[in-house]
Write an enzyme that holds these catalytic residues in place. Structure first.
Site, mmCIF file in Angstrom:
data_model
loop_
_atom_site.group_PDB
_atom_site.id
_atom_site.type_symbol
_atom_site.label_atom_id
_atom_site.label_comp_id
_atom_site.label_asym_id
_atom_site.label_seq_id
_atom_site.Cartn_x
_atom_site.Cartn_y
_atom_site.Cartn_z
ATOM 1 N N SER A 2 0.829 -1.204 0.000
ATOM 2 C CA SER A 2 0.000 0.000 0.000
ATOM 3 C C SER A 2 0.865 1.256 0.000
ATOM 4 C CB SER A 2 -0.978 -0.067 1.184
ATOM 5 O OG SER A 2 -1.965 0.911 1.091
ATOM 6 N N ASP A 40 -10.467 -4.023 -4.998
ATOM 7 C CA ASP A 40 -9.840 -3.110 -4.029
ATOM 8 C C ASP A 40 -10.642 -1.808 -3.950
ATOM 9 O OD1 ASP A 40 -8.115 -1.324 -2.659
ATOM 10 O OD2 ASP A 40 -6.350 -2.393 -3.361
ATOM 11 N N HIS A 88 -8.331 -4.696 -0.558
ATOM 12 C CA HIS A 88 -7.035 -4.048 -0.303
ATOM 13 C C HIS A 88 -6.137 -4.921 0.582
ATOM 14 C CE1 HIS A 88 -4.518 -0.553 -0.814
ATOM 15 N NE2 HIS A 88 -4.274 -0.495 0.487
HETATM 16 C C1 MLT Z 1 -2.988 4.042 1.936
HETATM 17 O O1 MLT Z 1 -3.987 3.845 2.612
HETATM 18 O O2 MLT Z 1 -1.881 4.012 2.425
HETATM 19 C C2 MLT Z 1 -3.184 4.334 0.504
HETATM 20 O O3 MLT Z 1 -3.905 3.367 -0.092
HETATM 21 C C3 MLT Z 1 -1.925 4.469 -0.244
HETATM 22 C C4 MLT Z 1 -1.248 5.775 0.062
HETATM 23 O O4 MLT Z 1 -1.870 6.671 0.591
HETATM 24 O O5 MLT Z 1 -0.068 5.873 -0.298
#
Ligand code: MLT
Length: 207
Positions: free
Chosen positions: A107, A157, A188
């Protein structure tokens, strides 16, 4: 500030054939999150696992965002270069082979690994990007010939827009990298198919 002042864990490798890994956790995680994953994806690898130093309402990450999927590009640039600085300093301090460093990022951690390849390409040889999205799409791409990427995305996702994984793969292919895109029915969160496919890819890219 010294690059090594990033809070981090380093575990020395026990198998010189296994590439050193840079483990990059997701938002709200820490430097311990991916240690087990790193050990099982590439047994015997040295592991460098930093803690994201950007605090979003108590949740740690690797660069600032203004909202979900809306990024602070100046901060992405600054934090990407800072993390590349940690990698370079850690390679000297711990003596791992920086030329073979492979990022495993989830992520937000996958997103900063992708940014490292685009902004400081010398800092990574390869990357396993788990649930990444497109953060940077620079008009001028670096030459990433010889770099290897594995992207694992979830078809359902709710955070990563469905066109992002193929767009990201296309950006890296245009830059000359070899890219494997793996998509399956998932959200996710990561599951066994991510780890099995990433392990297979790592084994194959080593042989
Ligand atoms: C997260 O929740 O971290 C996002 O999906 C990715 C990010 O903000 O880089």
């Amino acid at each position: 500030m010294s690059p090594l002042s990033y809070q981090h864990v380093f575990e020395p490798g026990t198998n010189s054939a296994a590439p050193p890994l840079l483990l990059l956790h997701g938002t709200g995680g820490d430097e311990h999150d991916l240690l087990t994953t790193g050990r099982s994806l590439s047994p015997g690898s040295a592991l460098l696992s930093p803690r994201g130093d950007v605090n979003e309402h108590g949740q740690l990450r690797f660069f600032r965002r203004l909202a979900e999927g809306v990024f602070d590009f100046a901060d992405v640039d600054k934090c990407t270069r800072a993390l590349a600085g940690l990698v370079a300093a850690a390679a000297v301090r711990y003596g791992f082979d920086a030329a073979r460093l492979t990022a495993i990022g989830f992520s937000n951690g996958a997103n900063i690994a992708a940014s490292m390849l685009l902004l400081r390409p010398e800092s990574l040889a390869a990357a396993v990007l788990l649930r990444p999205m497109v953060v940077l799409d620079p008009p001028q791409l670096p030459d990433l010939t010889g770099k290897h990427l594995f992207i694992s995305s979830g078809a359902q996702d709710p955070i990563v827009p469905p066109d992002h994984p193929p767009r990201l793969a296309e950006i890296f292919r245009r830059a000359g990298a070899s890219v494997t895109l793996h998509t399956y029915a998932a959200g996710h969160g990561l599951g066994p198919p991510d780890f099995a496919a990433a392990r297979r890819w790592l084994d194959e890219s080593r042989s």
